[in-house]
Design a protein around this motif. Structure first.
Motif, PDB file in Angstrom:
ATOM      1  N   LYS A 133      27.257  32.699  -7.339  1.00  0.00           N
ATOM      2  CA  LYS A 133      26.555  31.432  -7.586  1.00  0.00           C
ATOM      3  C   LYS A 133      25.159  31.673  -8.157  1.00  0.00           C
ATOM      4  N   ILE A 134      24.523  32.778  -7.764  1.00  0.00           N
ATOM      5  CA  ILE A 134      23.202  33.084  -8.314  1.00  0.00           C
ATOM      6  C   ILE A 134      23.335  33.573  -9.744  1.00  0.00           C
ATOM      7  N   LEU A 135      24.337  34.382 -10.013  1.00  0.00           N
ATOM      8  CA  LEU A 135      24.596  34.824 -11.379  1.00  0.00           C
ATOM      9  C   LEU A 135      24.874  33.628 -12.285  1.00  0.00           C
ATOM     10  N   THR A 136      25.673  32.681 -11.794  1.00  0.00           N
ATOM     11  CA  THR A 136      25.962  31.463 -12.562  1.00  0.00           C
ATOM     12  C   THR A 136      24.684  30.688 -12.829  1.00  0.00           C
ATOM     13  N   PHE A 137      23.822  30.579 -11.823  1.00  0.00           N
ATOM     14  CA  PHE A 137      22.544  29.871 -11.980  1.00  0.00           C
ATOM     15  C   PHE A 137      21.692  30.540 -13.062  1.00  0.00           C
ATOM     16  N   VAL A 138      21.552  31.871 -12.986  1.00  0.00           N
ATOM     17  CA  VAL A 138      20.710  32.589 -13.942  1.00  0.00           C
ATOM     18  C   VAL A 138      21.300  32.497 -15.348  1.00  0.00           C
ATOM     19  N   LEU A 139      22.608  32.640 -15.480  1.00  0.00           N
ATOM     20  CA  LEU A 139      23.227  32.510 -16.806  1.00  0.00           C
ATOM     21  C   LEU A 139      23.014  31.107 -17.367  1.00  0.00           C
ATOM     22  N   SER A 140      23.137  30.097 -16.521  1.00  0.00           N
ATOM     23  CA  SER A 140      22.889  28.722 -16.966  1.00  0.00           C
ATOM     24  C   SER A 140      21.439  28.542 -17.388  1.00  0.00           C
ATOM     25  N   MET A 141      20.548  29.153 -16.637  1.00  0.00           N
ATOM     26  CA  MET A 141      19.128  29.074 -16.964  1.00  0.00           C
ATOM     27  C   MET A 141      18.858  29.724 -18.327  1.00  0.00           C
ATOM     28  N   VAL A 142      19.455  30.888 -18.575  1.00  0.00           N
ATOM     29  CA  VAL A 142      19.259  31.584 -19.850  1.00  0.00           C
ATOM     30  C   VAL A 142      19.835  30.761 -21.007  1.00  0.00           C
ATOM     31  N   VAL A 143      21.012  30.193 -20.807  1.00  0.00           N
ATOM     32  CA  VAL A 143      21.604  29.333 -21.841  1.00  0.00           C
ATOM     33  C   VAL A 143      20.685  28.141 -22.115  1.00  0.00           C
ATOM     34  N   GLY A 144      20.139  27.554 -21.054  1.00  0.00           N
ATOM     35  CA  GLY A 144      19.215  26.426 -21.219  1.00  0.00           C
ATOM     36  C   GLY A 144      17.958  26.810 -21.968  1.00  0.00           C
ATOM     37  N   ILE A 145      17.412  27.985 -21.673  1.00  0.00           N
ATOM     38  CA  ILE A 145      16.203  28.446 -22.357  1.00  0.00           C
ATOM     39  C   ILE A 145      16.468  28.629 -23.846  1.00  0.00           C
ATOM     40  N   PHE A 146      17.551  29.340 -24.174  1.00  0.00           N
ATOM     41  CA  PHE A 146      17.853  29.569 -25.585  1.00  0.00           C
ATOM     42  C   PHE A 146      18.291  28.273 -26.272  1.00  0.00           C
ATOM     43  N   GLY A 147      18.999  27.418 -25.555  1.00  0.00           N
ATOM     44  CA  GLY A 147      19.380  26.124 -26.115  1.00  0.00           C
ATOM     45  C   GLY A 147      18.164  25.279 -26.463  1.00  0.00           C
TER      46      GLY A 147
END
Length: 138
Positions: free
Chosen positions: A115-129
């Motif tokens: 769940k933390i990995l999913t959170f961080v990946l989502s955060m990175v996608v959001g930053i680049f998006g």
């Protein structure tokens, strides 16, 4: 030298987060649960951080330049626009729903929880998006 100092600062920050228990999403949820089993410890950690920052910035910004850099990188804009409001709202929603903000999320990767990995990946996608959708125009 700059990368070494930045790494040491990041390690110290992560250690402080772990020591204070702020890498636990339960701490954040407990702080936000004001009608249930409220945990005020996050307020004390934030208060300590704000106090140290308040004093340190006043002392450090009197210097002509940083100790390990050629200039200070401080925000110059003082206006409040829709991008700031929307960004702050998204940050707050993500913080409340996930129980983590960027610093503790990255520190929590050491736990290797999906769940933390999913959170961080989502955060990175959001930053680049956001960088793609809203390129810096200023």
């Amino acid at each position: 030298m700059f990368n070494i100092i930045a790494t040491l600062a990041g390690v110290l920050f992560g250690y402080g987060l772990a020591l204070s228990g702020m890498v636990s999403p339960g701490k954040v949820v407990g702080f936000l649960d004001i009608t249930g089993n409220w945990d005020p410890s996050l307020a004390f950690v934030m208060g300590g951080a704000v106090g140290v920052t308040f004093i340190a910035f006043r002392l450090l910004l009197k210097r002509p330049h940083p100790i390990f850099g050629d200039k200070f990188h401080v925000p110059t804009r003082q206006d409040i626009d829709s991008r700031l409001i929307i960004g702050a709202a998204l940050f707050g929603i993500g913080w409340a729903v996930g129980g983590l903000c960027p610093g503790p999320a990255i520190s929590s990767l050491a736990y290797a929880e999906p769940k933390i990995l999913t959170f961080v990946l989502s955060m990175v996608v959001g930053i680049f998006g956001a960088k793609i959708l809203f390129p810096a125009s200023r």
